[in-house]
Design a protein around this motif. Structure first.
Motif, PDB file in Angstrom:
ATOM      1  N   THR A  84     -14.588 -24.198  49.690  1.00  0.00           N
ATOM      2  CA  THR A  84     -14.558 -23.799  48.288  1.00  0.00           C
ATOM      3  C   THR A  84     -13.244 -23.098  47.976  1.00  0.00           C
ATOM      4  O   THR A  84     -12.849 -22.164  48.672  1.00  0.00           O
ATOM      5  N   VAL A  85     -12.589 -23.558  46.928  1.00  0.00           N
ATOM      6  CA  VAL A  85     -11.348 -22.965  46.462  1.00  0.00           C
ATOM      7  C   VAL A  85     -11.629 -22.227  45.156  1.00  0.00           C
ATOM      8  O   VAL A  85     -12.138 -22.821  44.197  1.00  0.00           O
ATOM      9  N   LEU A  86     -11.312 -20.951  45.114  1.00  0.00           N
ATOM     10  CA  LEU A  86     -11.416 -20.163  43.891  1.00  0.00           C
ATOM     11  C   LEU A  86     -10.062 -20.175  43.192  1.00  0.00           C
ATOM     12  O   LEU A  86      -9.064 -19.742  43.771  1.00  0.00           O
ATOM     13  N   GLU A  87     -10.041 -20.680  41.981  1.00  0.00           N
ATOM     14  CA  GLU A  87      -8.819 -20.628  41.170  1.00  0.00           C
ATOM     15  C   GLU A  87      -8.936 -19.432  40.225  1.00  0.00           C
ATOM     16  O   GLU A  87      -9.856 -19.370  39.405  1.00  0.00           O
ATOM     17  N   VAL A  88      -8.023 -18.494  40.339  1.00  0.00           N
ATOM     18  CA  VAL A  88      -7.983 -17.314  39.493  1.00  0.00           C
ATOM     19  C   VAL A  88      -7.039 -17.589  38.322  1.00  0.00           C
ATOM     20  O   VAL A  88      -5.920 -18.054  38.523  1.00  0.00           O
ATOM     21  N   ALA A  89      -7.505 -17.314  37.108  1.00  0.00           N
ATOM     22  CA  ALA A  89      -6.734 -17.550  35.884  1.00  0.00           C
ATOM     23  C   ALA A  89      -6.485 -19.047  35.688  1.00  0.00           C
ATOM     24  O   ALA A  89      -5.353 -19.522  35.729  1.00  0.00           O
ATOM     25  N   SER A  90      -7.565 -19.775  35.438  1.00  0.00           N
ATOM     26  CA  SER A  90      -7.481 -21.240  35.322  1.00  0.00           C
ATOM     27  C   SER A  90      -6.856 -21.702  34.019  1.00  0.00           C
ATOM     28  O   SER A  90      -6.517 -22.884  33.894  1.00  0.00           O
ATOM     29  N   GLY A  91      -6.730 -20.813  33.027  1.00  0.00           N
ATOM     30  CA  GLY A  91      -6.073 -21.202  31.783  1.00  0.00           C
ATOM     31  C   GLY A  91      -6.809 -22.323  31.081  1.00  0.00           C
ATOM     32  O   GLY A  91      -8.020 -22.257  30.853  1.00  0.00           O
ATOM     33  N   SER A  92      -6.108 -23.391  30.763  1.00  0.00           N
ATOM     34  CA  SER A  92      -6.713 -24.504  30.031  1.00  0.00           C
ATOM     35  C   SER A  92      -7.746 -25.262  30.863  1.00  0.00           C
ATOM     36  O   SER A  92      -8.623 -25.921  30.319  1.00  0.00           O
ATOM     37  N   GLY A  93      -7.611 -25.215  32.195  1.00  0.00           N
ATOM     38  CA  GLY A  93      -8.495 -25.967  33.072  1.00  0.00           C
ATOM     39  C   GLY A  93      -7.946 -27.311  33.501  1.00  0.00           C
ATOM     40  O   GLY A  93      -8.571 -28.021  34.293  1.00  0.00           O
ATOM     41  N   GLU A  94      -6.765 -27.656  33.017  1.00  0.00           N
ATOM     42  CA  GLU A  94      -6.201 -28.970  33.349  1.00  0.00           C
ATOM     43  C   GLU A  94      -5.822 -29.080  34.824  1.00  0.00           C
ATOM     44  O   GLU A  94      -5.993 -30.143  35.433  1.00  0.00           O
ATOM     45  N   HIS A  95      -5.297 -28.008  35.410  1.00  0.00           N
ATOM     46  CA  HIS A  95      -4.998 -28.047  36.845  1.00  0.00           C
ATOM     47  C   HIS A  95      -6.282 -28.210  37.650  1.00  0.00           C
ATOM     48  O   HIS A  95      -6.312 -28.941  38.647  1.00  0.00           O
ATOM     49  N   ALA A  96      -7.340 -27.528  37.237  1.00  0.00           N
ATOM     50  CA  ALA A  96      -8.608 -27.616  37.953  1.00  0.00           C
ATOM     51  C   ALA A  96      -9.098 -29.063  38.012  1.00  0.00           C
ATOM     52  O   ALA A  96      -9.507 -29.552  39.071  1.00  0.00           O
ATOM     53  N   VAL A  97      -9.053 -29.747  36.886  1.00  0.00           N
ATOM     54  CA  VAL A  97      -9.490 -31.140  36.848  1.00  0.00           C
ATOM     55  C   VAL A  97      -8.589 -32.020  37.708  1.00  0.00           C
ATOM     56  O   VAL A  97      -9.059 -32.866  38.488  1.00  0.00           O
ATOM     57  N   HIS A  98      -7.287 -31.815  37.596  1.00  0.00           N
ATOM     58  CA  HIS A  98      -6.327 -32.656  38.329  1.00  0.00           C
ATOM     59  C   HIS A  98      -6.512 -32.513  39.835  1.00  0.00           C
ATOM     60  O   HIS A  98      -6.553 -33.517  40.563  1.00  0.00           O
ATOM     61  N   VAL A  99      -6.651 -31.279  40.304  1.00  0.00           N
ATOM     62  CA  VAL A  99      -6.764 -31.059  41.743  1.00  0.00           C
ATOM     63  C   VAL A  99      -8.146 -31.467  42.246  1.00  0.00           C
ATOM     64  O   VAL A  99      -8.268 -32.083  43.318  1.00  0.00           O
ATOM     65  N   ALA A 100      -9.194 -31.138  41.506  1.00  0.00           N
ATOM     66  CA  ALA A 100     -10.543 -31.522  41.940  1.00  0.00           C
ATOM     67  C   ALA A 100     -10.679 -33.034  42.038  1.00  0.00           C
ATOM     68  O   ALA A 100     -11.338 -33.550  42.956  1.00  0.00           O
ATOM     69  N   ARG A 101     -10.057 -33.755  41.124  1.00  0.00           N
ATOM     70  CA  ARG A 101     -10.112 -35.221  41.181  1.00  0.00           C
ATOM     71  C   ARG A 101      -9.356 -35.753  42.400  1.00  0.00           C
ATOM     72  O   ARG A 101      -9.792 -36.704  43.055  1.00  0.00           O
ATOM     73  N   ALA A 102      -8.235 -35.148  42.718  1.00  0.00           N
ATOM     74  CA  ALA A 102      -7.398 -35.638  43.817  1.00  0.00           C
ATOM     75  C   ALA A 102      -7.925 -35.221  45.188  1.00  0.00           C
ATOM     76  O   ALA A 102      -7.648 -35.903  46.182  1.00  0.00           O
ATOM     77  N   LEU A 103      -8.669 -34.098  45.253  1.00  0.00           N
ATOM     78  CA  LEU A 103      -9.152 -33.565  46.534  1.00  0.00           C
ATOM     79  C   LEU A 103     -10.676 -33.446  46.493  1.00  0.00           C
ATOM     80  O   LEU A 103     -11.229 -32.346  46.406  1.00  0.00           O
ATOM     81  N   PRO A 104     -11.379 -34.568  46.563  1.00  0.00           N
ATOM     82  CA  PRO A 104     -12.833 -34.560  46.347  1.00  0.00           C
ATOM     83  C   PRO A 104     -13.623 -33.850  47.433  1.00  0.00           C
ATOM     84  O   PRO A 104     -14.798 -33.533  47.216  1.00  0.00           O
ATOM     85  N   ASN A 105     -13.034 -33.585  48.583  1.00  0.00           N
ATOM     86  CA  ASN A 105     -13.759 -32.889  49.650  1.00  0.00           C
ATOM     87  C   ASN A 105     -13.739 -31.373  49.490  1.00  0.00           C
ATOM     88  O   ASN A 105     -14.379 -30.661  50.265  1.00  0.00           O
ATOM     89  N   LEU A 106     -12.996 -30.895  48.495  1.00  0.00           N
ATOM     90  CA  LEU A 106     -12.975 -29.467  48.193  1.00  0.00           C
ATOM     91  C   LEU A 106     -13.825 -29.186  46.957  1.00  0.00           C
ATOM     92  O   LEU A 106     -13.793 -29.950  45.989  1.00  0.00           O
ATOM     93  N   VAL A 107     -14.572 -28.091  46.991  1.00  0.00           N
ATOM     94  CA  VAL A 107     -15.281 -27.610  45.804  1.00  0.00           C
ATOM     95  C   VAL A 107     -14.336 -26.673  45.059  1.00  0.00           C
ATOM     96  O   VAL A 107     -13.830 -25.705  45.641  1.00  0.00           O
TER      97      VAL A 107
END
Length: 207
Positions: free
Chosen positions: A36-59
């Protein structure tokens, strides 16, 4: 408050499209293969979507203190429909108590220069509490460094930030490293990024 262009609740941060692939390339290398990766200060959330899509084995667990950001992250997440992207949590990095008690990695993109110093202090304290030995805290953004000239664009950015809020501004890399060390984190890697930014990878030292 965030004031980027929006599509409904989904905010659009123009810089994300320019830097997300360069950031992802480093994250692929330094994040654990699973966990599990905790993203602090996700802002718009666009990075969260981009990375989660590219790294499906990480929550991917996004978070932010701002209600508008939380709505934006949720909107982007609904549109993406990714099973490994969790609902965003309201989390203030400067707080002494976080709604997360453990993570396998922390990621913080473009926060510590657009926040009071207390946010950097809280981020390092939180990483010290949450991360197991060897786990990474990944910071991205512009920094000042001893013995290195600051790019004119970063100088102008720093001046603009301080006009907006005197508590904001580019942080000194060496001060961040000392703060991290006080919470059991060691600077393991400095990665030069496009547009005069850096990624700093800290690792939790063994107790």
């Amino acid at each position: 408050m965030l004031n980027w262009p929006a599509e409904g609740d989904a905010l659009i941060a123009p810089a994300v499209a320019r830097n997300r692939d360069a950031i992802l390339a480093v994250l692929r290398r330094v994040l654990p293969a699973t966990g599990t990766v905790l993203e602090v200060a996700s802002g718009s959330g666009e990075h969260a979507v981009h990375v989660a899509r590219a790294l499906p084995n990480l929550v991917w667990q996004p978070s932010d203190p701002e209600p508008s950001a939380l709505r934006s992250v949720a909107a982007h997440a609904r549109h993406a429909g990714l099973p490994n992207l969790r609902d965003p949590l309201q989390l203030d990095a400067a707080a002494s108590d976080w709604p997360v008690k453990q993570a396998d990695a922390l990621v913080c993109i473009n926060m510590i220069h657009i926040a009071p110093w207390a946010a950097a202090e809280g981020l390092m304290a939180g990483a010290g509490r949450l991360l197991p030995a060897g786990a990474p805290l990944v910071l991205y953004g512009p920094f000042r460094e001893e013995g290195r000239a600051t790019a004119p664009s970063n100088e102008a950015f720093d001046a603009d930030l301080r006009l907006r809020d005197p508590r904001w501004g580019l942080r000194q890399l060496e001060e961040i490293a000392r703060l991290a060390q006080a919470h059991g984190l060691v600077l393991a890697e400095r990665v030069e990024m496009p547009a005069n930014n850096l990624i700093l990878v800290f690792r939790r030292a063994a107790p």
